[in-house]
Design a protein around this motif. Structure first.
Motif, mmCIF file in Angstrom:
data_model
loop_
_atom_site.group_PDB
_atom_site.id
_atom_site.type_symbol
_atom_site.label_atom_id
_atom_site.label_comp_id
_atom_site.label_asym_id
_atom_site.label_seq_id
_atom_site.Cartn_x
_atom_site.Cartn_y
_atom_site.Cartn_z
ATOM 1 N N MET A 1 31.667 30.090 -81.374
ATOM 2 C CA MET A 1 32.023 31.390 -81.936
ATOM 3 C C MET A 1 30.821 31.967 -82.658
ATOM 4 N N ASP A 2 30.597 33.256 -82.502
ATOM 5 C CA ASP A 2 29.480 33.900 -83.157
ATOM 6 C C ASP A 2 29.656 33.854 -84.656
ATOM 7 N N HIS A 3 28.508 33.913 -85.321
ATOM 8 C CA HIS A 3 28.525 33.917 -86.775
ATOM 9 C C HIS A 3 29.216 35.187 -87.268
ATOM 10 N N VAL A 4 30.176 35.034 -88.161
ATOM 11 C CA VAL A 4 30.958 36.156 -88.660
ATOM 12 C C VAL A 4 30.585 36.411 -90.104
ATOM 13 N N THR A 5 30.180 37.616 -90.398
ATOM 14 C CA THR A 5 29.836 37.973 -91.770
ATOM 15 C C THR A 5 30.942 38.779 -92.434
ATOM 16 N N ASP A 6 31.759 39.453 -91.648
ATOM 17 C CA ASP A 6 32.836 40.273 -92.194
ATOM 18 C C ASP A 6 34.099 39.429 -92.300
ATOM 19 N N LEU A 7 34.439 39.008 -93.531
ATOM 20 C CA LEU A 7 35.631 38.198 -93.753
ATOM 21 C C LEU A 7 36.770 39.019 -94.353
ATOM 22 N N SER A 8 36.700 40.334 -94.182
ATOM 23 C CA SER A 8 37.831 41.161 -94.586
ATOM 24 C C SER A 8 38.987 40.925 -93.614
ATOM 25 N N LEU A 9 40.170 41.374 -93.989
ATOM 26 C CA LEU A 9 41.333 41.173 -93.117
ATOM 27 C C LEU A 9 41.118 41.836 -91.763
ATOM 28 N N TRP A 10 40.595 43.054 -91.784
ATOM 29 C CA TRP A 10 40.352 43.758 -90.526
ATOM 30 C C TRP A 10 39.263 43.067 -89.712
ATOM 31 N N GLY A 11 38.234 42.586 -90.407
ATOM 32 C CA GLY A 11 37.161 41.894 -89.712
ATOM 33 C C GLY A 11 37.644 40.608 -89.059
ATOM 34 N N MET A 12 38.497 39.852 -89.766
ATOM 35 C CA MET A 12 39.025 38.620 -89.177
ATOM 36 C C MET A 12 39.919 38.924 -87.977
ATOM 37 N N LEU A 14 39.590 41.490 -85.914
ATOM 38 C CA LEU A 14 38.739 41.889 -84.796
ATOM 39 C C LEU A 14 38.043 40.698 -84.158
ATOM 40 N N GLU A 15 37.690 39.701 -84.966
ATOM 41 C CA GLU A 15 36.962 38.550 -84.444
ATOM 42 C C GLU A 15 37.881 37.486 -83.843
ATOM 43 N N ALA A 16 39.191 37.612 -84.052
ATOM 44 C CA ALA A 16 40.121 36.602 -83.538
ATOM 45 C C ALA A 16 40.204 36.685 -82.018
ATOM 46 N N SER A 159 30.377 24.039 -78.565
ATOM 47 C CA SER A 159 29.465 24.621 -77.575
ATOM 48 C C SER A 159 28.137 25.013 -78.202
ATOM 49 N N SER A 160 28.211 25.530 -79.448
ATOM 50 C CA SER A 160 26.973 25.983 -80.104
ATOM 51 C C SER A 160 26.214 24.840 -80.751
ATOM 52 N N GLY A 161 26.910 23.763 -81.094
ATOM 53 C CA GLY A 161 26.258 22.634 -81.744
ATOM 54 C C GLY A 161 25.944 22.876 -83.201
ATOM 55 N N ASN A 162 26.404 23.975 -83.761
ATOM 56 C CA ASN A 162 26.137 24.315 -85.161
ATOM 57 C C ASN A 162 27.389 24.004 -85.978
ATOM 58 N N THR A 163 27.293 23.042 -86.889
ATOM 59 C CA THR A 163 28.457 22.626 -87.680
ATOM 60 C C THR A 163 28.328 23.028 -89.145
ATOM 61 N N SER A 164 27.501 23.988 -89.436
ATOM 62 C CA SER A 164 27.351 24.422 -90.826
ATOM 63 C C SER A 164 28.617 25.135 -91.290
ATOM 64 N N LEU A 165 28.811 25.175 -92.611
ATOM 65 C CA LEU A 165 29.999 25.806 -93.181
ATOM 66 C C LEU A 165 30.063 27.282 -92.827
ATOM 67 N N ASN A 166 28.925 27.935 -92.774
ATOM 68 C CA ASN A 166 28.908 29.358 -92.432
ATOM 69 C C ASN A 166 29.425 29.614 -91.022
ATOM 70 N N THR A 167 29.308 28.625 -90.174
ATOM 71 C CA THR A 167 29.797 28.767 -88.805
ATOM 72 C C THR A 167 31.264 28.372 -88.694
ATOM 73 N N VAL A 168 31.653 27.319 -89.417
ATOM 74 C CA VAL A 168 33.020 26.794 -89.308
ATOM 75 C C VAL A 168 34.026 27.655 -90.059
ATOM 76 N N ALA A 169 33.662 28.070 -91.273
ATOM 77 C CA ALA A 169 34.624 28.740 -92.156
ATOM 78 C C ALA A 169 35.230 30.012 -91.567
ATOM 79 N N PRO A 170 34.449 30.927 -90.983
ATOM 80 C CA PRO A 170 35.063 32.154 -90.466
ATOM 81 C C PRO A 170 36.124 31.898 -89.397
ATOM 82 N N GLY A 171 35.860 30.971 -88.490
ATOM 83 C CA GLY A 171 36.830 30.680 -87.436
ATOM 84 C C GLY A 171 38.124 30.107 -87.996
ATOM 85 N N ILE A 172 38.004 29.216 -88.987
ATOM 86 C CA ILE A 172 39.196 28.646 -89.617
ATOM 87 C C ILE A 172 39.963 29.724 -90.374
ATOM 88 N N ALA A 173 39.229 30.602 -91.054
ATOM 89 C CA ALA A 173 39.875 31.679 -91.809
ATOM 90 C C ALA A 173 40.652 32.606 -90.880
#
Length: 234
Positions: A1-12, A14-16, A159-173
């Motif tokens: 999943m691409d890195h998500v910077t917008d964690l607003s309700l609308w942003g989440m 759109l990224e879902a 797939s991306s191999g990136n397990t940093s919190l910045n990558t994981v947190a948006p998808g979980i949110a």
């Protein structure tokens, strides 16, 4: 999943993923539907309770049953007014028929009252099943969206191999957002369903109590007419 910077309700939203979006949209529509039912039912119960209060005040004021019937039969009625008109209509039919129509009149009046109560309760309970369904199924539908979103998030992370919190947190949110919407739809539906069912039970109890009292009044009238007929025959 691409890195998500917008964690607003609308942003989440759109990224879902498309599945999670469909779950969210469905739950939002269910919530709107529930609120429309809740508002409609609150207004209906308010009108019904006020109507019963007014009717009882007039009924026990000493006004003749005939005058009250003429007044109510010419306009739409609800709750106790409907019961009264239905019973009086059956009463008047028996008077307009032969004297033998008095046989079983009390049983017919009670049957008419029971049917009228059932119809009035059915009107009050209509669409409450929708609230119960959303209250019970909403959290599970939201949970399905969450599980699907988490699966998608972990697949993208792998797939991306990136397990940093910045990558994981948006998808979980984004995934948990679906459960939040499910609870948002279910909690008001559950509370409102319980409240409205309680008001249905109270309204039904009032109508049944009135039906018993009115049936007793008419029963005494029937006995009086039967006794008068016997006296005339003697």
């Amino acid at each position: 999943m691409d890195h998500v910077t917008d964690l607003s309700l609308w942003g989440m939203f759109l990224e879902a993923s498309i599945v999670v979006k469909l779950v969210m949209i469905g739950l939002l529509f269910a919530s709107i539907w529930c609120w429309s039912i809740i508002v409609n039912k609150m207004l209906l119960f308010s009108r019904t309770e006020k109507s019963m209060d007014r009717f009882e005040e007039v009924f026990w004021s000493g006004q003749s049953l005939e005058d009250l019937y003429k007044n109510l039969s010419s306009r739409p009625t609800i709750a106790m007014g409907t019961l009264f008109v239905a019973a009086m209509r059956e009463w008047k039919r028996s008077f307009e028929s032969a004297s033998s129509a008095f046989m079983g009149l009390h049983a017919r009046i009670e049957k008419v009252l029971d049917v009228s109560i059932a119809r009035e309760v059915e009107k009050l309970e209509s669409n409450l099943l929708v609230l119960a369904s959303v209250a019970s199924a909403g959290p599970f539908v939201g949970l399905f969206g969450t599980v699907w979103g988490i699966m998608t998030a972990f697949t993208s992370i792998a797939s991306s191999g990136n397990t940093s919190l910045n990558t994981v947190a948006p998808g979980i949110a984004e995934a948990l957002f679906a459960t939040a919407i499910g609870l948002f739809a279910a909690i008001p539906a559950l509370v409102s369903y319980n409240v409205l069912q309680g008001r249905v039970a109270r309204a039904q109890a009032r109508m049944e109590s009135f039906a018993d009292e009115f049936s007793s009044i008419l029963s005494r009238q029937i006995d009086h007419h039967v006794a008068s007929g016997r006296d005339r025959a003697a």
